[in-house]
Design a protein around this motif. Sequence first.
Motif, short mmCIF file in Angstrom:
data_model
loop_
_atom_site.label_atom_id
_atom_site.label_comp_id
_atom_site.label_asym_id
_atom_site.label_seq_id
_atom_site.Cartn_x
_atom_site.Cartn_y
_atom_site.Cartn_z
N GLU A 262 0.84 -1.19 0.00
CA GLU A 262 0.00 0.00 0.00
C GLU A 262 0.88 1.24 0.00
O GLU A 262 1.91 1.28 0.66
CB GLU A 262 -0.89 -0.02 1.25
N VAL A 263 0.47 2.25 -0.77
CA VAL A 263 1.14 3.54 -0.75
C VAL A 263 0.32 4.49 0.11
O VAL A 263 -0.90 4.59 -0.05
CB VAL A 263 1.29 4.11 -2.17
N ARG A 264 1.00 5.20 1.00
CA ARG A 264 0.33 6.12 1.93
C ARG A 264 0.90 7.51 1.72
O ARG A 264 2.11 7.71 1.80
CB ARG A 264 0.53 5.64 3.36
N LEU A 265 0.03 8.45 1.44
CA LEU A 265 0.45 9.79 1.03
C LEU A 265 -0.24 10.88 1.83
O LEU A 265 -1.39 10.74 2.24
CB LEU A 265 0.11 10.04 -0.44
N VAL A 266 0.48 11.98 2.00
CA VAL A 266 -0.10 13.26 2.41
C VAL A 266 0.14 14.22 1.25
O VAL A 266 1.29 14.52 0.92
CB VAL A 266 0.54 13.80 3.69
N SER A 267 -0.93 14.67 0.59
CA SER A 267 -0.84 15.58 -0.55
C SER A 267 -1.37 16.94 -0.13
O SER A 267 -2.38 17.03 0.57
CB SER A 267 -1.65 15.05 -1.73
N GLY B 121 -5.91 31.05 0.29
CA GLY B 121 -5.31 31.52 1.53
C GLY B 121 -5.12 30.47 2.59
O GLY B 121 -4.75 30.80 3.73
N GLU B 122 -5.35 29.21 2.27
CA GLU B 122 -5.12 28.13 3.20
C GLU B 122 -4.52 26.95 2.46
O GLU B 122 -4.34 26.99 1.24
CB GLU B 122 -6.45 27.71 3.86
N THR B 123 -4.19 25.91 3.18
CA THR B 123 -3.66 24.69 2.58
C THR B 123 -4.64 23.55 2.79
O THR B 123 -5.03 23.28 3.93
CB THR B 123 -2.30 24.31 3.20
N LEU B 124 -5.05 22.93 1.69
CA LEU B 124 -5.87 21.72 1.78
C LEU B 124 -4.93 20.53 1.83
O LEU B 124 -4.00 20.42 1.03
CB LEU B 124 -6.79 21.61 0.57
N VAL B 125 -5.18 19.64 2.76
CA VAL B 125 -4.33 18.47 2.97
C VAL B 125 -5.16 17.21 2.75
O VAL B 125 -6.22 17.04 3.37
CB VAL B 125 -3.74 18.47 4.40
N PHE B 126 -4.69 16.35 1.84
CA PHE B 126 -5.39 15.12 1.49
C PHE B 126 -4.55 13.94 1.93
O PHE B 126 -3.41 13.77 1.49
CB PHE B 126 -5.66 15.07 -0.01
N VAL B 127 -5.09 13.12 2.80
CA VAL B 127 -4.41 11.95 3.33
C VAL B 127 -5.00 10.71 2.68
O VAL B 127 -6.22 10.51 2.71
CB VAL B 127 -4.54 11.87 4.86
N SER B 128 -4.15 9.88 2.07
CA SER B 128 -4.68 8.75 1.30
C SER B 128 -3.88 7.49 1.57
O SER B 128 -2.70 7.53 1.94
CB SER B 128 -4.65 9.07 -0.20
N ALA B 129 -4.53 6.37 1.36
CA ALA B 129 -3.89 5.06 1.42
C ALA B 129 -4.55 4.20 0.36
O ALA B 129 -5.78 4.12 0.30
CB ALA B 129 -4.05 4.43 2.81
N GLY B 130 -3.76 3.60 -0.51
CA GLY B 130 -4.36 2.83 -1.58
C GLY B 130 -3.42 1.86 -2.24
O GLY B 130 -2.20 1.94 -2.10
N GLN B 131 -4.02 0.91 -2.95
CA GLN B 131 -3.30 -0.10 -3.71
C GLN B 131 -3.75 0.02 -5.17
O GLN B 131 -4.90 -0.29 -5.49
CB GLN B 131 -3.60 -1.49 -3.19
#
Length: 288
Positions: free
Chosen positions: A153-158, A164-174
Amino acid sequence: MLTASAASRPAVRIPALLFSVAVAGSLIGFTWEHAVYRGSGGTQEEWSPPDLTTEVAASPRGWVRTPAEEAILQRTLVHFPPYPKASRPEALAADYLGPGAPMAVAWFSTEDSPKQVLEHYAQALLAKGFPVLRQSHGENGGYVGYWSPATEEVRLVSTLAQGGETLVFVSAGQVGPMLERAAAVPEWLPVPPGLQETRTVNFHLEGASHHVVTGWLQEGAPDAAAERYLAQLRAKGWTVGTPEPVAPSGVAFEVVRDTVSGRALLRERAPGPGVELHLTLLRRSVAP
């Protein structure tokens, strides 16, 4: 699946599912990187998220999470420590890549910059002894994460700077299974003659499609293969950027034609001989 709360929370100022595809593109890049350069610990930019400004309607802050949303959060956030000074994490999407390619994405926002967020998680992963894979897209965002051999599995913080802000996307997937059931290369997309073991993954969404093409060439070095491919693209009406060196032992350049834009990467195949091609494209639909 795109969750109802994700589609209506006020901080999501991009089409949520399309950005999830951007996350999927990063996952595919990591999967290919791991398969070809197992254990190298290096990565290069494979695709950058488009500049989107679509607003999504706000919803009450007291939204109660459903069991499905709680499950998505458990699948993603358990791999990363909470970020200080952030909004409450929310479920975004899950398992939209099709059968055999499970994936979950959650998101939150912060007033900190993308660089601050990425550095925070890079240090957190290094402290745990993980081999960190990361890529910066300048001031606008990037991603950091790691590959889990135990679960494949690859686990990412994008991250994405927006409004004016930062959107943070946390993912885990195969996404390895997607490469195994790869589709044919679209007829409008030129690839070098003699490309072998070609694999194509096509994401189709309303308003855009994302295409990832990989394969390898027997002849030549990356520079020579890139020169031939550049000539082929120009002959077919594509505009190409200036080639730039990338590590390890490769060359990359931007490609544009009409509503299509992307990036081509050619580098030494491991194990060699040969040249590996990695092409990522975003094709926007034209309104009638």
